[in-house]
Design a protein around this motif. Structure first.
Motif: not given
Length: 397
Positions: A1-20
């Motif tokens: 899976m690839v997340v094309a982040a446009r801001g810190a909120a996108d990165v945080a959401g991606a990290v929470r998704y992966a951690a879960g």
């Protein structure tokens, strides 16, 4: 899976998704370097995060994770300021700085990591944190220079700028088939013992293929060059002894605006495919060059950076081996096994003087982690890693 982040909120959401879901996370910033295998995990791309602002009074710049150095140089120039960028304007600011950042004026001002005021970091718990020396000092020190430790995703940096408008710089080039490469390197090493701490330089040996796309004076040549950057008034006098190395093939030394400093090395503005390795050494001679000259059977690019000066100053970050005198980098073209057959013997000759490997220049040629830090730094980073990412979400293997 690839997340094309446009801001810190996108990165945080991606990290929470992966951690879960127990997915390993890797990060790709601007793409000049690749993050390793992401199969079965989540890759966060931060190149679309391009915010940049200069504070000329505080002499700082704030950059998001996708900003490249050429943009920062251009933004700082109107204020008579300069960042501590490297030789290539196409390299991303964040990845470069987390690796330490050995720049054009490094011996005068130190590593780029030494000038970071604060970092915005998404940690393994999915939170965006401001990290600075007065806020999370352990994490601050580990992230800067310890980028290989896998501690989080840096989404922005605030970095100090230096008051530099112009410099004396450029390169002297010699034909490596007329001037012995080992003799030239020995002459360069002797010259570095005579220069002031403010003068930054490097030696390079580059075999150019005989291709029509290249300038005529480079086609098929083995070019040896010394590159120089200096903010003093006596640059021409200081470099004069270098002209005794041999007949000069090209000479680009001159006074220049800092915005033209990219021409000192004239790096390509896009990444190339190669394997590479680098070590920090306490002493240097030219004997190891004999096994990697163009007739050795594979193309290999050599670069030797003069260290010392401000680079040797202790600072509260993880950049290791500050006592080193030189950084030796070898880049080999072709497959991995062919590259190792060329690189291993050369580094074996350097082994008696080797302090350790240089993390920012370990390009897929061997063990990702071995020898990158001295034992004390390695133990400290491991402890910080265990506290901030106990599940090893940000994989480093």
């Amino acid at each position: 899976m690839v997340v094309a982040a446009r801001g810190a909120a996108d990165v945080a959401g991606a990290v929470r998704y992966a951690a879960g879901r127990g997915l390993p996370v890797r990060v790709r910033a601007t793409g000049h370097g690749l993050p390793g295998d992401s199969a079965g995990g989540l890759l966060i791309s931060t190149r679309r995060m391009t915010g940049l602002s200069v504070d000329p009074v505080a002499r700082t710049v704030r950059v998001a994770a996708g900003v490249r150095w050429g943009e920062v140089v251009a933004a700082a120039e109107p204020y008579g300021l300069a960042p501590l960028n490297g030789s290539s304007p196409g390299v991303g600011v964040v990845g470069y700085t987390l690796g330490g950042g050995l720049g054009i004026l490094a011996r005068e001002f130190g590593y780029a990591a030494d000038h970071v005021r604060s970092l915005d970091v998404v940690t393994a718990d999915g939170r965006v944190q401001r990290v600075a020396l007065d806020a999370e000092p352990d994490l601050y020190g580990a992230l800067l220079g310890g980028g290989a430790a896998g501690l989080g995703v840096v989404t922005a940096l605030e970095i100090g700028l230096v008051p530099v408008r112009t410099l004396y710089g450029g390169s002297l080039a010699f034909d490596g088939r007329e001037v012995g490469p080992a003799d030239a390197l020995r002459a360069y090493e002797a010259w570095t013992r005579t220069v002031p701490g403010r003068l930054t330089s490097s030696f390079a040996a580059v075999p150019y293929p005989d291709l029509p796309a290249l300038p005529p004076h480079l086609r098929g040549r083995y070019v040896l060059s010394v590159r120089v950057a200096y903010t003093g008034d006596d640059g021409a006098e200081l470099v004069a002894p270098l002209r005794e190395i041999g007949p000069v093939l090209t000479d680009s030394l001159r006074e220049m605006p800092y915005a033209e400093s990219r021409t000192i090395h004239s790096d390509p503005d896009f990444p190339h495919a190669y394997y590479g390795e680098a070590v920090v050494v306490s002493a240097l001679d030219g004997e190891w060059l004999g096994g990697i000259e163009p007739d050795a059977g594979a193309m290999c690019v050599v670069q030797v950076n003069h260290l010392g000066g401000a680079l040797s100053r202790p600072t509260p970050n993880a950049v290791p081996y500050r006592e080193g005198r030189f950084l030796v980098r070898l880049l080999a073209m072709g497959g991995r096994e062919r590259a190792r057959a060329l690189l291993d013997p050369a580094f074996a000759v350097l082994a008696p003087h080797t302090l350790g490997r240089a993390a920012p220049f370990a390009f897929g040629a061997g063990d990702r982690a071995g020898g990158l830090f001295d034992p004390e730094t390695r133990e400290r980073l491991a402890g910080i890693k265990s506290r901030h990412d106990p599940a090893n979400l940000f994989r480093t293997d």
